[in-house]
Design a protein around this motif. Structure first.
Motif: not given
Length: 859
Positions: A646-656
């Motif tokens: 349900t919950l994701e930490f977005w900064l772990r999924h983006i390079e910049d």
């Protein structure tokens, strides 16, 4: 592309050397232009440096193109984290164009992003001085001016009582023979000038801040004392004899005392001064000229405290609820502010906050009488040394009335000499705030061991005691391990014993002893996650209307969306962004099993992604950065029985990390994007309109940005407090010394972190709507607006306070000036007050530029 390539000019001599130079310049210009076309900015920059070194007369011709090349090359260096190279390029550019306000401003922006706030502020200030109409530099300067010259300088210099008492004590010491003076932390140089006017033969003054040192030089020169006062740009700890001053001095004057007395390093600097810079002190019974002995002004300090109840402190330092918009906060997640009164974090963080307690919203209730915490003799080297080595001193203070224990408030009496003193008590009109030690976790201890229990109960009543430990560690006054000691009456104990006659059975006795042995007062259990939040983040968690409002608005949006709707962007001007993000050419319809995607890009800790997860098939993305915040959110999500996905930490999924605003997946769009539009200080977040423009391109059809729009409100007030906290008022407050024209260069028209509910002011008009900024439909926005305001009370208009309504939709509004608000408010302070009478109208000219709003008043 900036201006086209200019032609090199031939020298008058026309000899072979000049001709060769001209050919090299021409080739370099051609190569630079070619590199620009190929976007090889580093090589182009090198070519322009060569051109300008060979032909400085071309500066005006290539200036615009050179700026463009510099900025593009700096962006690349920044992205590659080549910080030294980036700064080197700007230093080269400023050697060539020292008076270029655009380059100065850009240099400041890079420095600010790197965390060099003081240095950045200096470049912004220089850019504004070079071009007062340069709006980008003005906006940057106004935001960082507090780091360049802190606002307390204005308040302190306007404190006539403080200035007179310091002047009298210095005059008395100098007239008694202390003719050589060292001013530690001179600031504007006011204490040094007091000493010189009193007749001191030699005056030395040191100041670490480059800006304040330069300001002091100007002030001393303007008062015609530059030959009598030697200013040193350094810490007092680095002063050496005879390298910097010729001999030991007989008097040290300083006001390096903060609200917690020791926070500006006065103990360390005075230990060094007594050992290396001051004459030996006069011993008891010794006679002789005072000039033969050393002494310090201030001579001593007595520190006082008081335990208080204060709802405003409580809501900024303790989470006061177990459930927020349906989300249960588990017991194993402990929230704590950095100003820790009970947990020794080992970090170099001030263990207190500062407040003007006489103006704190809602006031405060004393729970104890004032009590003495400690004394310190600044004229005793032995005592100063023992102070920092001394074990914490236990204190026990009886309660005099019942209430909730929220903080220990601290102030002090500064004894300048045996005749002159200054008090920072909240009952005094003083430039100082008080130090506040919030109570965040405590153990409630009952004297009789068989009545022992531990819980988070902050209620205290007469007969109870507040216990604590006081010490001076790491240059800070520390008040730690604050607890409540309940003294039960003997009869109550006997009754308790009678009712529980089996309490001391063998099994219970062993259990009790085990509990006593394992008691860790004020320490978190090993299974607990301590999450350190800023006070504004804790106040946000306590802001129930905020979370309920978001829950209501998100539910309405998600219920209006059906999974069958195709994911088409709502902004027709976003085709480039859509193509770059990798969407299919035909637009992909969401399947019935697809979740709604919600992105929260709020600054700091936020529960909104978890709240969104309660609203159906939602996949929420949080943009929190700190590991402890991620762990806390995971634990909260788990305690509320949410599936892990349900919950994701977005900064772990983006390079910049700078490119937070992206699609959740190449073929998906967001249903809701939550933006942080107002800073806790009360100003609009920087680049918020640009972020909104990108967000609109990433929304599925029917998706929304929160807030959808915001309304700015303001009113006219008369407030002498705002005037005196914004600029030094003439020479009367500074006892005839010319300081105002110099320090007032650093005044800013906007005061931030205000609380209008307790600000001393007289409203002269009703609130009016000043501006609407629409994040969903930007064509409704206007950059300039004139608003007529009717005067409802006669007086002098000195300021225009303003605040915002964040409209999540047409029904749900969040008021940044509301009682539960975690935001503060701001105000535009007028340079010249305007006298008004009932029934008159003034016109407010409101201009919106990027993230900055300016307000001017005309009659």
């Amino acid at each position: 592309m900036p201006n086209s390539r200019p032609r090199p000019r031939r020298g008058a001599g026309g000899d072979a050397g000049a001709a060769g130079r001209d050919r090299l310049v021409a080739r370099s210009l051609q190569s630079a232009e070619h590199c620009l076309g190929a976007q090889d900015f580093g090589t182009a920059y090198a070519h322009y440096l060569l051109v300008l070194s060979l032909a400085p007369e071309l500066k005006d011709d290539v200036k615009e193109t050179f700026q463009y090349t510099l900025f593009k090359w700096a962006e690349e260096l920044d992205a590659l984290n080549r910080i030294q190279d980036l700064l080197g390029c700007y230093e080269q550019a400023l050697e060539l164009f020292p008076d270029d306000e655009v380059i100065c401003n850009s240099m400041g922006e890079h420095l600010f992003r790197m965390g060099f706030r003081d240095e950045a502020a200096g470049y912004f200030h220089k850019a504004v001085k070079l071009n007062p109409d340069f709006s980008d530099a003005k906006e940057n300067f106004y935001r960082v001016a507090n780091w360049l010259v802190e606002r307390w300088h204005f308040i302190m210099l306007n404190d006539t009582k403080r200035n007179r008492i310091y002047n009298a004590a210095i005059q008395k010491a100098v007239c008694s023979g202390s003719k050589s003076v060292l001013d530690i932390g001179t600031g504007t140089g006011i204490l040094s000038m007091f000493a010189k006017k009193a007749g001191a033969h030699s005056v030395y003054a040191c100041e670490l801040s480059k800006t304040m040192y330069e300001l002091a030089c100007d002030v001393v020169a303007a008062n015609k004392m530059e030959t009598g006062i030697k200013l040193l740009h350094m810490k007092s700890l680095d002063i050496e004899i005879p390298k910097h001053i010729p001999e030991r001095v007989s008097l040290v004057v300083t006001e390096t005392v903060d609200a917690g007395v020791f926070g500006e390093g006065i103990v360390e600097s005075l230990i060094h001064a007594w050992e290396h810079l001051l004459l030996q002190p006069k011993t008891q019974g010794e006679n002789g000229n005072c000039g033969q002995y050393g002494k310090v002004i201030p001579a001593s300090a007595v520190i006082f405290g008081m335990a208080v109840e204060c709802a405003e402190i409580r809501r900024h330092h303790r989470v006061g609820t177990k459930e927020i918009a349906g989300i249960h906060l588990p017991a194993n997640v402990k929230f704590q502010s950095p100003a820790s009164s009970s947990v020794d974090t080992g970090e170099a963080v001030e263990p207190y906050t500062t407040e003007k307690m006489s103006r704190i919203p809602g006031g405060y209730l004393p729970l104890t009488e004032s009590f003495e915490i400690m004394k310190v003799d600044f004229n005793s080297l032995k005592e100063l040394k023992s102070l920092v080595a001394r074990e914490p001193n236990p204190l026990s203070v009886p309660a005099v009335r019942e209430g909730t224990l929220d903080a220990v408030m601290v102030w002090f009496l500064l004894q300048l000499d045996d005749e002159h003193s200054l008090s920072t008590s909240p009952a005094e009109e003083t430039c100082w705030e008080q130090a506040v030690y919030p109570v965040q976790a405590l153990a409630v201890i009952y004297v009789f061991f068989f009545s022992f229990l531990t819980n988070e109960d902050y209620w205290i009543k007469p007969g109870d005691h507040v216990t604590m430990e006081a010490s001076c560690q790491d240059c800070y006054l520390r008040i730690q391990h604050i607890n409540i000691l309940h003294l039960e009456h003997e009869m109550e104990v006997i009754n308790s014993f009678t009712k529980s006659k089996d309490l001391l059975s063998e099994g219970n006795e062993a259990e009790l002893c085990s509990a006593l042995a394992n008691l860790q007062t004020g320490r978190a259990d090993a299974l607990e996650q301590t999450c350190v939040l800023e006070p504004t983040e804790i106040a946000l968690l306590n802001n129930i209307p905020y979370h309920e409002g978001f829950k209501m608005a998100m539910r309405k949006v998600l219920s209006s969306l059906t999974p069958e709707k195709p994911c088409q962007p709502v902004d027709t001007h976003c085709q480039d962004i859509e193509m770059n993000s990798g969407s299919g050419p035909n637009g992909i319809a969401a399947s019935t099993s697809d979740p709604f995607y919600v992105l929260d890009v709020s600054e700091g800790f936020s529960l909104l992604p978890i709240i969104a997860g309660t609203l159906g098939e939602v996949k929420s993305y949080s943009s929190v950065e700190k590991d402890q915040h991620c762990i806390a959110l995971d634990l909260i999500s788990e305690a509320n029985h949410f599936p892990k996905e349900t919950l994701e930490f977005w900064l772990r999924h983006i390079e910049d990390e700078a490119a937070v605003l992206q699609r959740p997946k190449s073929d998906k769009l967001w249903s809701i994007i939550i933006l942080d539009v107002i800073e806790p200080s009360g100003l609009i977040q920087q680049e918020i309109m640009e972020k909104a423009a990108i967000s609109r391109c990433l929304l599925q059809s029917g998706g929304k940005i929160f807030p959808q729009y915001m309304l700015m409100f303001g009113m006219l007030v008369e407030s002498q407090t705002l005037v005196e906290e914004s600029a030094v008022q003439g020479t009367e407050h500074t006892l005839g010394l010319k300081i105002a024209p110099f320090i007032n260069q650093f005044q800013v028209p906007i005061r931030v972190f205000l609380d209008l509910s307790s600000l001393p002011c007289i409203p002269l008009s009703q609130p009016v709507e000043l501006l609407r900024l629409d994040l969903m439909t930007p064509y409704l926005n206007t950059s300039n607006r004139e608003v007529k305001v009717r005067i409802c009370r006669s007086g002098r208009v000195t300021a225009v306070p303003f605040w915002f309504h964040l409209c999540l939709d047409d029904e749900v509004r969040l008021d940044t000036s509301g009682e539960a608000s975690h935001w503060k408010q701001a105000a535009v302070v007028l340079d010249n007050p305007i006298q008004v009478h009932v029934g008159e109208e003034l016109v407010l000219c409101v201009e919106h530029h990027k993230s900055n709003v300016s307000i001017t008043v005309k009659q």
